[in-house]
Design a protein around this motif. Sequence first.
Motif, short mmCIF file in Angstrom:
data_model
loop_
_atom_site.label_atom_id
_atom_site.label_comp_id
_atom_site.label_asym_id
_atom_site.label_seq_id
_atom_site.Cartn_x
_atom_site.Cartn_y
_atom_site.Cartn_z
N GLY A 190 14.70 0.09 11.35
CA GLY A 190 15.03 1.48 11.10
C GLY A 190 14.20 2.07 9.97
N PHE A 191 13.51 1.20 9.22
CA PHE A 191 12.70 1.70 8.09
C PHE A 191 11.21 1.62 8.37
CE2 PHE A 191 16.76 0.64 6.17
CZ PHE A 191 16.97 1.71 5.32
N ILE A 250 10.01 -7.26 10.62
CA ILE A 250 10.81 -6.25 9.92
C ILE A 250 12.29 -6.47 10.24
CG2 ILE A 250 11.35 -3.79 9.87
CD1 ILE A 250 8.31 -3.30 10.20
N GLU A 251 12.54 -6.83 11.50
CA GLU A 251 13.92 -7.11 11.87
C GLU A 251 14.44 -8.37 11.17
OE1 GLU A 251 14.74 -7.19 16.06
OE2 GLU A 251 16.83 -7.74 15.66
N ARG A 252 13.60 -9.39 11.08
CA ARG A 252 14.04 -10.65 10.46
C ARG A 252 14.41 -10.47 8.99
NH1 ARG A 252 10.57 -15.89 11.35
NH2 ARG A 252 12.28 -16.81 10.21
N LEU A 278 11.57 3.33 -0.75
CA LEU A 278 12.45 2.16 -0.67
C LEU A 278 12.84 1.65 -2.05
CD1 LEU A 278 10.54 0.08 2.04
CD2 LEU A 278 12.26 1.84 2.39
N SER A 279 13.97 0.97 -2.11
CA SER A 279 14.37 0.32 -3.36
C SER A 279 13.52 -0.93 -3.57
CB SER A 279 15.84 -0.08 -3.27
OG SER A 279 15.98 -1.11 -2.31
N LEU A 286 0.86 -1.18 0.00
CA LEU A 286 0.00 0.00 0.00
C LEU A 286 0.89 1.23 0.00
CD1 LEU A 286 -2.53 -1.20 2.74
CD2 LEU A 286 -2.85 -1.25 0.25
N PRO A 287 0.86 2.03 -1.07
CA PRO A 287 1.82 3.14 -1.16
C PRO A 287 1.58 4.23 -0.13
CG PRO A 287 0.31 3.15 -3.05
CD PRO A 287 0.03 1.90 -2.27
N TRP A 288 0.36 4.26 0.45
CA TRP A 288 0.05 5.32 1.41
C TRP A 288 0.33 4.88 2.85
CZ3 TRP A 288 -3.28 3.31 -2.19
CH2 TRP A 288 -4.11 2.26 -1.74
N SER A 289 0.73 3.62 3.03
CA SER A 289 0.96 3.13 4.38
C SER A 289 2.45 2.94 4.64
CB SER A 289 0.26 1.79 4.61
OG SER A 289 -1.13 1.95 4.55
N THR A 290 2.86 3.13 5.90
CA THR A 290 4.26 2.95 6.26
C THR A 290 4.63 1.47 6.17
OG1 THR A 290 3.69 2.61 8.57
CG2 THR A 290 4.18 4.87 7.89
#
Lengths: 266, 259
Positions: free
Chosen positions: B126-127, B119-121, B135-136, B88-92
């Motif tokens: 940090g993102f 996210i850590e795995r 993001l890439s 979702l481009p509008w969500s973090t």
Amino acid sequence: MSSAEGPALNIDRLLDSRWFLRALAFAAFALVWQVYATAAGGFFVPTFTETAAAIGRQLASPEVWQAFATSNIAMVLGFGLAVVIGIPLGFLMGRFRLAERAINPYLNILLVTPLAGIIPLLMMSLGIGLASRVIVVWSFAIVMVVVNTRAGVRQVDRSLIDMVRLFGAGELGVWRRVILPGSLPAVLAGVRVALGRAVTGMVIVELVMVSVGIGGLILRYQAFFRFAELYGMVVLIILEALILLAIVDWVQRKATPWASMTSIRD
Amino acid sequence: MIEIKGLNKYFPGRGRSEPVQALRDVDLTIRDNEFLTILGPSGCGKTTLLRNIAGLVPWDTGEILVDSQPVRGPSPERAMVFQNFALLPWSTVLANVAIGLEIRGEPRGPREAKARELIERVGLSGFEDRLPGELSGGMQQRVGLARALAVDPSVLLMDEPFGALDEQTRRLLQEELLRIWEQTPKTVVFITHSMEEAVLLGDRIVLMSARPGQVDDIIEVPLARPRSQHINELGESPEFASITTHLWTRLRSMQVLNT
């Protein structure tokens, strides 16, 4: 501190500022206008300075403000109704084929009809009151809202819909989580174009049939050969439209910050 | 275990033309915690098959059983990773990873804790507060992977997940995926059009042929596990070479027929 930088006026910096360039272009435009009107304009073309003076007088005139208020009531109502009705219609047409089939012919009619031509018909059936003017503004604006909203719904990424469905979302969840936010940039783009059309509709109906408000004032200036005021009025209409557009642009930036984001590819 | 029995799927033809058969008599059994790769030319129906297993689209005849239960629609037991990431481009990043749990009705606290853990795995700490557009491509697919893993599915369906990435990023994510899968095994159905990827990742390779899509061959991959630490050496082993040669011979004959 910046003694080494030489002259206080930095030419490069100045040329980089877009406001400086705009002011320069405007000055050139004003100069050409002034020269042309003085040399060849004659009676019908006021000079730039005459027009500027007229605008100054108009901004201080209650009559002009009154005209803008009268016109804008029809504009706000018609445009508001176009947005309130057009967005749900666009959503239905974009998502459900049945709605698309049922409504599309009428949308096409609105799209191709030269609206200025049907204004007299409207006046005859609805009279020259506020209702007619509201309907004209509405008909000018709604097509853009519907068409853009529909396009926005259709261009929502299918895989986003698959994704939320896989996680268990129903139709309501699909709308709330994907379709509504996903189509918002296109919806706002439609509102932006519709606003321009609404302003056009507002002025045209007053010029063609109901001489009240801004259009009425324009006709009066014309009849009394007050050409500086006539030009001034046009400038004021443009100014109003630009201010309204700036507001929509601001809302667009605030509401859909992701839309202008360019994706980084690795 | 996923059992696919006699699966046939048609797409309606354009206008008055005949329906097009997308899948013909597909029989396939996928074992628990198996890493199965599906390889085939474009138009072989591999994505359709995956969407059938997911329960996203219906098929015409045959059946799909997951742990002896017939598939009738989407289930949180089967999560998907998309080729175009489908974020979702509008969500973090955090909200994207947590969305499966959110739809399931998990309260904010535990849901975000779980999302942060994933996210850590996938190496994106940090993102959490970034938007996908910042993001890439490789990072975006890490988010897609974390999102799928966050609901703790027993089956992971991956539709050419690394197809849109460049060579180096692709290799990094292959290693990452193998590492995660070695730590927490689950059934993976992985679609790819890269022979190399099919061999390096899979326990078995299902080779499909096109028009109509059907299972052409099923090949056991003899490469030893765990592979995540030395995926590069594996790519130079004789076993790898012989399998890719075999695959290429088969694919080549299909491509020739199609052109």
